[in-house]
Design an enzyme around this catalytic site. Structure first.
Site, PDB file in Angstrom:
ATOM      1  N   LYS A  94      16.680  37.782  83.662  1.00 41.95           N
ATOM      2  CA  LYS A  94      17.980  37.573  82.995  1.00 41.95           C
ATOM      3  C   LYS A  94      17.926  38.213  81.607  1.00 41.95           C
ATOM      4  O   LYS A  94      17.620  37.544  80.620  1.00 41.95           O
ATOM      5  CB  LYS A  94      18.266  36.071  82.899  1.00 41.95           C
ATOM      6  CG  LYS A  94      19.528  35.740  82.087  1.00 41.95           C
ATOM      7  CD  LYS A  94      19.982  34.319  82.304  1.00 41.95           C
ATOM      8  CE  LYS A  94      21.117  33.961  81.364  1.00 41.95           C
ATOM      9  NZ  LYS A  94      21.773  32.705  81.699  1.00 41.95           N
ATOM     10  N   ARG A 150      30.879  15.224  77.807  1.00 44.88           N
ATOM     11  CA  ARG A 150      30.025  16.284  78.382  1.00 44.88           C
ATOM     12  C   ARG A 150      30.020  16.173  79.905  1.00 44.88           C
ATOM     13  O   ARG A 150      30.115  17.167  80.610  1.00 44.88           O
ATOM     14  CB  ARG A 150      28.590  16.173  77.836  1.00 44.88           C
ATOM     15  CG  ARG A 150      28.494  16.467  76.345  1.00 44.88           C
ATOM     16  CD  ARG A 150      27.052  16.611  75.892  1.00 44.88           C
ATOM     17  NE  ARG A 150      26.265  15.388  75.950  1.00 44.88           N
ATOM     18  CZ  ARG A 150      26.150  14.482  74.975  1.00 44.88           C
ATOM     19  NH1 ARG A 150      26.799  14.675  73.819  1.00 44.88           N
ATOM     20  NH2 ARG A 150      25.376  13.417  75.099  1.00 44.88           N
ATOM     21  N   LYS A 185      15.215  28.013  84.274  1.00 41.58           N
ATOM     22  CA  LYS A 185      15.458  29.059  83.271  1.00 41.58           C
ATOM     23  C   LYS A 185      14.658  28.774  82.009  1.00 41.58           C
ATOM     24  O   LYS A 185      14.531  27.618  81.589  1.00 41.58           O
ATOM     25  CB  LYS A 185      16.947  29.087  82.923  1.00 41.58           C
ATOM     26  CG  LYS A 185      17.278  30.113  81.845  1.00 41.58           C
ATOM     27  CD  LYS A 185      18.689  29.953  81.302  1.00 41.58           C
ATOM     28  CE  LYS A 185      18.647  29.467  79.870  1.00 41.58           C
ATOM     29  NZ  LYS A 185      19.976  29.500  79.223  1.00 41.58           N
TER      30      LYS A 185
HETATM   31  P1  13P Z   1      25.626  33.494  77.463  1.00 46.21           P
HETATM   32  O1  13P Z   1      26.181  34.185  78.694  1.00 46.21           O
HETATM   33  O2  13P Z   1      26.658  32.726  76.684  1.00 46.21           O
HETATM   34  O3  13P Z   1      24.758  34.401  76.641  1.00 46.21           O
HETATM   35  O4  13P Z   1      24.686  32.335  78.022  1.00 46.21           O
HETATM   36  C1  13P Z   1      23.782  32.632  78.984  1.00 46.21           C
HETATM   37  C2  13P Z   1      22.577  31.809  78.801  1.00 46.21           C
HETATM   38  O5  13P Z   1      22.196  31.072  79.678  1.00 46.21           O
HETATM   39  C3  13P Z   1      21.836  31.929  77.546  1.00 46.21           C
HETATM   40  O6  13P Z   1      20.588  31.366  77.694  1.00 46.21           O
END
Ligand code: 13P
Length: 340
Positions: free
Chosen positions: A220, A46, A136
């Site tokens: 987002k 990882r 996030k």
């Molecule tokens: P994806 O672009 O693969 O949907 O991932 C974005 C993400 O951070 C999901 O929480």
């Protein structure tokens, strides 16, 4: 709350031509990604994979921020430089996923609620010390053939997102607020627009009620798009029109940027759809950018395959995806660039 700091970080993340690399897969999720190339998910694999991404040449021209997982924020390069420092030295802002994943919502079969609020204030203080400037939190809602997501699930997730966002701003960390309506399933684009609209309407009410400063956050969301199994798939143009219409109705102009997730779209589709949103003449007050996980990384994993001999090719593939999304963010991408 340091308003100037929050605003300047949020604006830097959505600077022209730039977007976010979401590299914050939890250990169970990265295991699934590594399974696809038959690579064992050890801590060293990882670390090495993230090192390949973060050291790729030239990506700072198109990547403004990287979302990390807790383990990755505590890791570094082979010669010992912490990843957060490496990224900052390259002008890329380190971010951190702080939610603890989506669990079943009690008494609401099929709905989910994201956990992780308990102890979050202390965790945010530590993440800030470790170099994170933004965070996030992802809420996940599924559309089914009946009545999911329920109004209760939408409210519960919106409330949790608002509590998270307020805690982030208190700590001087820019919250990326991620309400994701999944594209799994056979629903139409209209159903996606209705669910996304409902979610955003409730969400901004909650953010407002919690005192969250819109200028110091980023949204987002999913794009407004048909379910993967829907027999009627729409064009990038239709996706762009529906997505911008929905955002214009529910996202305050004070929010500096909307950074879309890719959600299971192919790399090319995600780039094409972002490009369509940035080419049309629909006016919008925010920067429209990307915060892609799979759409940036799937081609890189396929090129790398866990083998040291493929690292240079994997990094070139990654640079190209970053560049094409950087162009799409300005409406300058076209599909022919894929084969150049
Ligand atoms: P994806 O672009 O693969 O949907 O991932 C974005 C993400 O951070 C999901 O929480």
């Amino acid at each position: 709350m340091n308003i100037d700091e929050l605003k300047s970080v949020a604006e830097a993340i959505v600077a022209k031509q730039k977007g976010i690399l979401a590299a914050d897969e939890s250990n169970p999720t990265i295991k699934k990604r590594f399974d696809s190339i038959a690579l064992e998910s050890t801590e060293e694999n990882r670390r090495r994979y993230r090192e390949i991404l973060f050291t790729a040449d030239g990506i700072e021209r198109y990547i403004s921020g990287v979302i990390l997982f807790d383990e990755t924020l505590r890791q570094g390069t082979r010669d010992g430089m912490p990843f957060a420092e490496l990224l900052s030295n390259r002008g890329i802002i380190p971010g951190i996923k702080v939610d603890k994943g989506a669990k079943a919502l009690a008494l609401c079969p099929g709905d989910k609620i994201t956990e992780g609020l308990d102890g979050l204030r202390d965790r945010l203080a530590e993440y800030k010390q470790l170099g994170a400037r933004f965070a996030k939190w992802r809420a996940v809602m599924e559309i089914d053939e009946h009545d999911l997501p329920s109004a209760y699930a939408i409210h519960a997730n919106a409330h949790a997102l608002a509590r998270y966002a307020a805690l982030c701003q208190e700590a001087g960390i820019v919250p990326i607020v991620e309400p994701e309506i999944l594209m799994d399933g056979a629903h139409t684009i209209d159903r996606c627009e209705a669910a996304t609209s409902q979610m955003l309407e409730i969400l901004f009410g909650e953010l407002n009620a919690h005192g969250v400063l819109f200028e110091g956050m980023l949204l987002k969301p999913n794009m407004v798009i048909s379910g993967m199994k829907c027999p009627h798939q729409t064009s990038a143009q239709q996706i762009a029109v529906a997505t911008i219409r929905c955002m214009r109705r529910y996202v305050p102009a004070a929010v500096p940027g909307i950074v879309f997730l890719s959600g299971g779209q192919s790399a090319e589709e995600a780039t094409d759809n972002l490009n369509a949103m940035n080419t049309g003449d629909a006016h919008h007050p925010w920067q429209l950018s990307f915060s892609y996980g799979r759409a940036l990384q799937a081609p890189v994993l396929a090129a790398w395959k866990g083998q040291e001999g493929n690292v240079a090719a994997a990094q070139r593939t990654f640079f190209k995806r970053c560049q094409l999304n950087g162009l799409a963010r300005e409406g300058l991408y076209s599909r022919v660039m894929e084969s150049n």
